[in-house]
Design an enzyme around this catalytic site. Sequence first.
Site, PDB file in Angstrom:
ATOM      1  N   SER A 157      50.972 -27.227  62.662  1.00  0.00           N
ATOM      2  CA  SER A 157      50.266 -27.665  61.451  1.00  0.00           C
ATOM      3  C   SER A 157      51.280 -27.867  60.334  1.00  0.00           C
ATOM      4  CB  SER A 157      49.280 -26.581  61.029  1.00  0.00           C
ATOM      5  OG  SER A 157      48.830 -26.791  59.705  1.00  0.00           O
TER       6      SER A 157
ATOM      7  N   TYR B  74      47.709 -17.593  58.079  1.00  0.00           N
ATOM      8  CA  TYR B  74      47.580 -18.756  58.970  1.00  0.00           C
ATOM      9  C   TYR B  74      48.925 -19.495  59.030  1.00  0.00           C
ATOM     10  CZ  TYR B  74      45.818 -23.252  60.798  1.00  0.00           C
ATOM     11  OH  TYR B  74      45.613 -24.390  61.544  1.00  0.00           O
TER      12      TYR B  74
HETATM   13  N1  LIG Z   1      41.387 -28.615  61.774  1.00  0.00           N
HETATM   14  C1  LIG Z   1      42.528 -28.675  61.058  1.00  0.00           C
HETATM   15  O1  LIG Z   1      42.552 -28.969  59.832  1.00  0.00           O
HETATM   16  C2  LIG Z   1      43.837 -28.432  61.738  1.00  0.00           C
HETATM   17  C3  LIG Z   1      45.023 -28.845  61.124  1.00  0.00           C
HETATM   18  C4  LIG Z   1      46.242 -28.583  61.744  1.00  0.00           C
HETATM   19  C5  LIG Z   1      46.266 -27.910  62.952  1.00  0.00           C
HETATM   20  N2  LIG Z   1      45.094 -27.516  63.528  1.00  0.00           N
HETATM   21  C6  LIG Z   1      45.167 -26.774  64.793  1.00  0.00           C
HETATM   22  O2  LIG Z   1      44.655 -27.579  65.835  1.00  0.00           O
HETATM   23  C7  LIG Z   1      44.090 -26.712  66.847  1.00  0.00           C
HETATM   24  C8  LIG Z   1      42.692 -27.204  67.161  1.00  0.00           C
HETATM   25  O3  LIG Z   1      41.882 -27.121  65.981  1.00  0.00           O
HETATM   26  P1  LIG Z   1      40.504 -27.909  65.844  1.00  0.00           P
HETATM   27  O4  LIG Z   1      40.519 -28.654  64.570  1.00  0.00           O
HETATM   28  O5  LIG Z   1      40.204 -28.610  67.099  1.00  0.00           O
HETATM   29  O6  LIG Z   1      39.505 -26.687  65.613  1.00  0.00           O
HETATM   30  P2  LIG Z   1      38.231 -26.203  66.441  1.00  0.00           P
HETATM   31  O7  LIG Z   1      37.389 -27.357  66.838  1.00  0.00           O
HETATM   32  O8  LIG Z   1      37.630 -25.093  65.644  1.00  0.00           O
HETATM   33  O9  LIG Z   1      38.879 -25.626  67.771  1.00  0.00           O
HETATM   34  C9  LIG Z   1      39.474 -24.371  67.847  1.00  0.00           C
HETATM   35  C10 LIG Z   1      39.439 -23.948  69.295  1.00  0.00           C
HETATM   36  O10 LIG Z   1      39.997 -22.656  69.410  1.00  0.00           O
HETATM   37  C11 LIG Z   1      39.142 -21.895  70.227  1.00  0.00           C
HETATM   38  N3  LIG Z   1      39.319 -20.472  70.036  1.00  0.00           N
HETATM   39  C12 LIG Z   1      39.206 -19.752  68.893  1.00  0.00           C
HETATM   40  N4  LIG Z   1      39.442 -18.462  69.160  1.00  0.00           N
HETATM   41  C13 LIG Z   1      39.702 -18.380  70.503  1.00  0.00           C
HETATM   42  C14 LIG Z   1      40.020 -17.324  71.381  1.00  0.00           C
HETATM   43  N5  LIG Z   1      40.097 -16.047  70.974  1.00  0.00           N
HETATM   44  N6  LIG Z   1      40.236 -17.616  72.678  1.00  0.00           N
HETATM   45  C15 LIG Z   1      40.145 -18.884  73.131  1.00  0.00           C
HETATM   46  N7  LIG Z   1      39.835 -19.932  72.352  1.00  0.00           N
HETATM   47  C16 LIG Z   1      39.624 -19.671  71.048  1.00  0.00           C
HETATM   48  C17 LIG Z   1      37.751 -22.366  69.842  1.00  0.00           C
HETATM   49  O11 LIG Z   1      36.823 -21.931  70.807  1.00  0.00           O
HETATM   50  P3  LIG Z   1      35.297 -21.469  70.451  1.00  0.00           P
HETATM   51  O12 LIG Z   1      34.428 -22.677  70.693  1.00  0.00           O
HETATM   52  O13 LIG Z   1      35.042 -20.385  71.428  1.00  0.00           O
HETATM   53  O14 LIG Z   1      35.282 -21.012  69.019  1.00  0.00           O
HETATM   54  C18 LIG Z   1      38.023 -23.862  69.860  1.00  0.00           C
HETATM   55  O15 LIG Z   1      38.034 -24.321  71.187  1.00  0.00           O
HETATM   56  C19 LIG Z   1      44.156 -25.304  66.274  1.00  0.00           C
HETATM   57  O16 LIG Z   1      45.312 -24.668  66.778  1.00  0.00           O
HETATM   58  C20 LIG Z   1      44.324 -25.527  64.791  1.00  0.00           C
HETATM   59  O17 LIG Z   1      44.956 -24.433  64.157  1.00  0.00           O
HETATM   60  C21 LIG Z   1      43.889 -27.776  62.975  1.00  0.00           C
END
Ligand SMILES: NC(=O)c1ccc[n+]([C@@H]2O[C@H](COP(=O)([O-])OP(=O)(O)OC[C@H]3O[C@@H](n4cnc5c(N)ncnc54)[C@H](OP(=O)(O)O)[C@@H]3O)[C@@H](O)[C@H]2O)c1
Length: 254
Positions: free
Chosen positions: A147, A160
């Site tokens: 990120s 974070y």
């Molecule tokens: N969204 C943003 O602004 C952003 C920006 C930069 C980087 N990112 C990174 O991109 C990645 C994906 O984010 P996203 O936007 O796709 O968010 P998201 O839709 O909320 O996805 C997060 C994923 O992590 C899983 N997760 C959370 N806790 C977990 C655990 N203990 N064990 C296994 N899985 C777990 C969630 O599963 P559940 O369905 O079980 O909750 C979901 O599949 C993350 O690493 C995030 O930090 C996001």
Amino acid sequence: MLKKTTFPTPPGRPARILLLGGTSEIGLEILLALRAPSDTEVVLAGRDEQRTTRAAAALPYRVRTSHFDAVEVDTHQAIVDELFADGPIDLVISAAGILVPQELLDEDPMQAAQLLDTNLTGQVTALLAAARHLRAQGHGTVVILSSVAAVRPRRANYVYGAAKAGLDAFARGLSDALHGSGVRVLLVRPGFVIGRMTAGMPPAPAATTPPAVGAVVAAALSSTASVVWIPRRLALLAQALRLVPRPLWRRLRR
Ligand SMILES: NC(=O)c1ccc[n+]([C@@H]2O[C@H](COP(=O)([O-])OP(=O)(O)OC[C@H]3O[C@@H](n4cnc5c(N)ncnc54)[C@H](OP(=O)(O)O)[C@@H]3O)[C@@H](O)[C@H]2O)c1
């Protein structure tokens, strides 16, 4: 009309892809954007069987689910071993993560531990387990979701940011460690992504969307890039962020 495929199919067999964080909006959009052949096998590895099964139904591939909880670090080796025992895996996407408001972490340091376990420790254990198999099979790609938060800690989300900085360093080290093995690491640094993780938060400048991230990652996979910023202009912005004087930087509210 034939669909354009951005993910190379291995000779003689369908590709296999593992998504750690099997319900991740970004992860699922990457899978869709790959436009891989329909006989591609995808494993959605997640902590909730109902949610991963629902996500599986929306993908145009042969999809199965697997249990994976990022905080259950002592299970990762066995889970990964079992998945690789079924055959080579061509692409591993590490997308599990949580975003918890800093105020809640200030109140409850155990939630900070949970965040670090999910976003950093659990990624490291799962990916080291996968890297051993990838190195042995001599090919494969690992996509790691870092990120822009990794660039410089902000008071509004420094736990974070610390987790992402650790993951970002791990990804760069892993990439170097795997150099020459036939295995490639693609480090992805999105800015603010409008979606489930950021629901209720006002979008930051240069905000993007999960489908846009998916498209850029799919394109990067068919190039030789090792790092992608999304949007691309964040790379320049990140250089500028590093130069902001600290007294000004600490005044940032978010
Ligand atoms: N969204 C943003 O602004 C952003 C920006 C930069 C980087 N990112 C990174 O991109 C990645 C994906 O984010 P996203 O936007 O796709 O968010 P998201 O839709 O909320 O996805 C997060 C994923 O992590 C899983 N997760 C959370 N806790 C977990 C655990 N203990 N064990 C296994 N899985 C777990 C969630 O599963 P559940 O369905 O079980 O909750 C979901 O599949 C993350 O690493 C995030 O930090 C996001």
